[in-house]
Design a protein around this motif. Structure first.
Motif, short mmCIF file in Angstrom:
data_model
loop_
_atom_site.label_atom_id
_atom_site.label_comp_id
_atom_site.label_asym_id
_atom_site.label_seq_id
_atom_site.Cartn_x
_atom_site.Cartn_y
_atom_site.Cartn_z
N GLY A 160 0.77 -1.01 0.09
CA GLY A 160 -0.13 -0.08 -0.13
C GLY A 160 0.99 1.36 -0.07
O GLY A 160 0.19 2.56 -0.01
N GLN A 161 2.16 1.21 -0.08
CA GLN A 161 2.91 2.47 -0.19
C GLN A 161 3.01 2.92 -1.47
O GLN A 161 3.76 2.20 -2.32
N THR A 162 2.39 4.00 -1.87
CA THR A 162 2.13 4.39 -3.15
C THR A 162 3.31 5.20 -3.50
O THR A 162 3.95 5.22 -4.79
N LYS A 163 4.24 5.83 -2.68
CA LYS A 163 5.05 6.66 -3.15
C LYS A 163 6.42 6.30 -1.90
O LYS A 163 6.52 6.84 -0.93
N ILE A 164 7.61 5.55 -2.30
CA ILE A 164 8.45 5.22 -1.47
C ILE A 164 9.52 6.29 -1.56
O ILE A 164 10.12 6.71 -2.79
N PRO A 165 9.72 6.85 -0.45
CA PRO A 165 10.65 8.28 -0.45
C PRO A 165 12.06 7.63 -0.82
O PRO A 165 12.56 6.31 -0.44
N VAL A 166 12.69 8.69 -1.44
CA VAL A 166 14.22 8.29 -1.70
C VAL A 166 15.03 9.68 -1.66
O VAL A 166 14.65 10.58 -2.37
N TYR A 167 15.76 9.69 -0.58
CA TYR A 167 16.48 10.95 -0.16
C TYR A 167 17.72 11.04 -0.68
O TYR A 167 18.58 9.98 -0.13
N ILE A 168 18.30 11.75 -1.51
CA ILE A 168 19.72 11.68 -1.92
C ILE A 168 20.43 12.74 -1.48
O ILE A 168 20.08 13.85 -1.68
N PHE A 169 21.52 12.55 -0.71
CA PHE A 169 22.19 13.58 0.02
C PHE A 169 23.67 13.77 -0.53
O PHE A 169 24.21 12.71 -1.02
N PRO A 170 24.38 14.70 -0.57
CA PRO A 170 25.83 14.64 -1.27
C PRO A 170 26.74 13.96 -0.34
O PRO A 170 27.58 13.47 -0.73
N TYR A 171 26.35 14.00 1.10
CA TYR A 171 27.21 13.36 2.04
C TYR A 171 26.21 13.08 3.29
O TYR A 171 25.14 13.70 3.45
N LYS A 172 27.16 12.45 4.16
CA LYS A 172 26.37 12.11 5.67
C LYS A 172 26.50 13.75 6.29
O LYS A 172 27.60 13.96 6.65
N MET A 173 25.19 14.38 6.32
CA MET A 173 25.33 15.85 6.59
C MET A 173 24.95 16.14 8.12
O MET A 173 24.42 16.81 8.55
N THR A 174 26.08 15.44 8.93
CA THR A 174 26.35 15.70 10.22
C THR A 174 27.04 16.84 10.40
O THR A 174 27.45 17.82 9.47
N ASP A 175 26.89 17.65 11.58
CA ASP A 175 27.15 18.91 11.80
C ASP A 175 28.85 19.02 11.29
O ASP A 175 29.31 20.05 10.53
N ILE A 176 29.57 17.92 11.74
CA ILE A 176 31.15 18.01 11.49
C ILE A 176 31.22 17.97 10.15
O ILE A 176 32.08 18.86 9.49
N HIS A 177 30.61 16.99 9.17
CA HIS A 177 30.82 16.90 7.77
C HIS A 177 30.42 18.10 7.28
O HIS A 177 31.06 18.75 5.98
N PHE A 178 29.02 18.67 7.56
CA PHE A 178 28.55 20.04 6.99
C PHE A 178 29.50 21.18 7.02
O PHE A 178 29.86 21.66 6.06
N ASP A 179 30.21 21.33 8.09
CA ASP A 179 31.23 22.40 8.35
C ASP A 179 32.44 22.18 7.39
O ASP A 179 32.88 23.14 6.78
N LEU A 180 32.97 20.92 7.51
CA LEU A 180 34.04 20.58 6.56
C LEU A 180 33.84 20.96 4.96
O LEU A 180 34.62 21.60 4.36
N TYR A 181 32.44 20.44 4.67
CA TYR A 181 32.32 20.70 3.17
C TYR A 181 31.61 22.38 3.09
O TYR A 181 32.21 22.96 2.00
N LYS A 182 31.35 22.94 3.88
CA LYS A 182 31.04 24.43 3.78
C LYS A 182 32.38 25.07 3.59
O LYS A 182 32.49 26.00 2.81
N LEU A 183 33.21 24.73 4.33
CA LEU A 183 34.64 25.46 4.27
C LEU A 183 35.44 24.73 2.86
O LEU A 183 35.85 25.82 2.09
#
Length: 246
Positions: free
Chosen positions: A182-205
């Motif tokens: 019965g699940q008509t729309k199976i979500p697919v979340y595509i992220f560039p990387y595992k967006m933890t705070d540490i990783h996000f700060d590294l990629y932001k820099l």
């Protein structure tokens, strides 16, 4: 011969009350072969997490940088998902960042769902995602955004998520059973990387010279944090600029 026939009948019939969708899928040789080969494997994985094949909802979460696709599941009456397994994405084209035009070789980044089940794919079996979505259309200035983005077999790609012919059998079975349940729309979340705070700060820099990309990732991180904290399917809208409102 009789034993083989009985085993085939058991495996093909050992699912939830069959919908017309599932009946149609079982007409195809590759789907029937996947059921015979992989149904016990995925049911064991589900059982070890307190889940059942005939009462299943899914979320797929992909990370481009580390090349992983996580499968989350829950019972249809529950709200909270748990991680079932992690699969290796076998190749990647393009670079980090969203897909914005046809022919850019990019794998999309964003919040999607499965909209196509292809049992005769040239890449064995494939699950299509709804790229371009509403956010992609509003963010891009191009007339041709491209399409045909799939989770598929093989180990080559131009913008898709190749899982090998062996592993796509498992992912395809998870997906067709969730749809059958019965699940008509199976979500697919595509992220560039595992967006933890540490990783996000590294990629932001690292991408400080691309503020538009950092702003896009900052918006996407809100959804990442919400899913990782709550383990619930993301509810969201898209504003006039193409930003997600979670």
């Amino acid at each position: 011969m009789k034993v083989t026939y009985l085993l085939l009948t058991f495996l093909l019939g050992n699912f939830a009350a069959e919908t017309a969708f599932m009946a149609e899928q079982k007409k195809f040789d590759r789907v029937r072969a996947a059921i015979i080969e992989k149904s016990q494997i995925i049911q064991q994985k589900l059982h070890s997490n307190g889940l059942e094949i005939d009462d299943l909802n899914l979320v797929f979460v992909a990370y481009k940088d580390c090349g992983e696709l996580e499968v989350y599941g829950k019972r249809t009456t529950e709200t909270t998902y748990k991680k079932i397994d992690t699969y290796k994405i076998r190749a990647r084209s393009g670079k980090l960042g969203p897909k914005r035009m046809e022919g850019d070789f990019q794998t999309p980044e964003g919040i999607y769902y499965i909209d196509t089940f292809n049992p005769t794919s040239q890449y064995h079996l494939s699950l299509g995602i709804n790229y371009p979505n509403q956010a992609d259309r509003k963010k891009s200035t191009e007339k041709k955004l491209g399409g045909d983005i799939y989770i598929h077999g093989s180990n080559v790609t131009v913008g898709c998520l190749p899982m090998t012919d062996d592993k796509i059998k498992e992912l395809y079975l998870y997906a067709i059973n969730a749809k059958n349940d019965g699940q008509t729309k199976i979500p697919v979340y595509i992220f560039p990387y595992k967006m933890t705070d540490i990783h996000f700060d590294l990629y932001k820099l690292k991408y400080a010279d691309n503020p538009e990309l950092v702003a896009f990732w900052s918006n996407l991180k809100v959804g990442y944090d919400k899913f990782m904290n709550d383990k619930q399917e993301l509810a969201y809208t898209v504003d006039k600029s193409g930003n997600y409102n979670f």
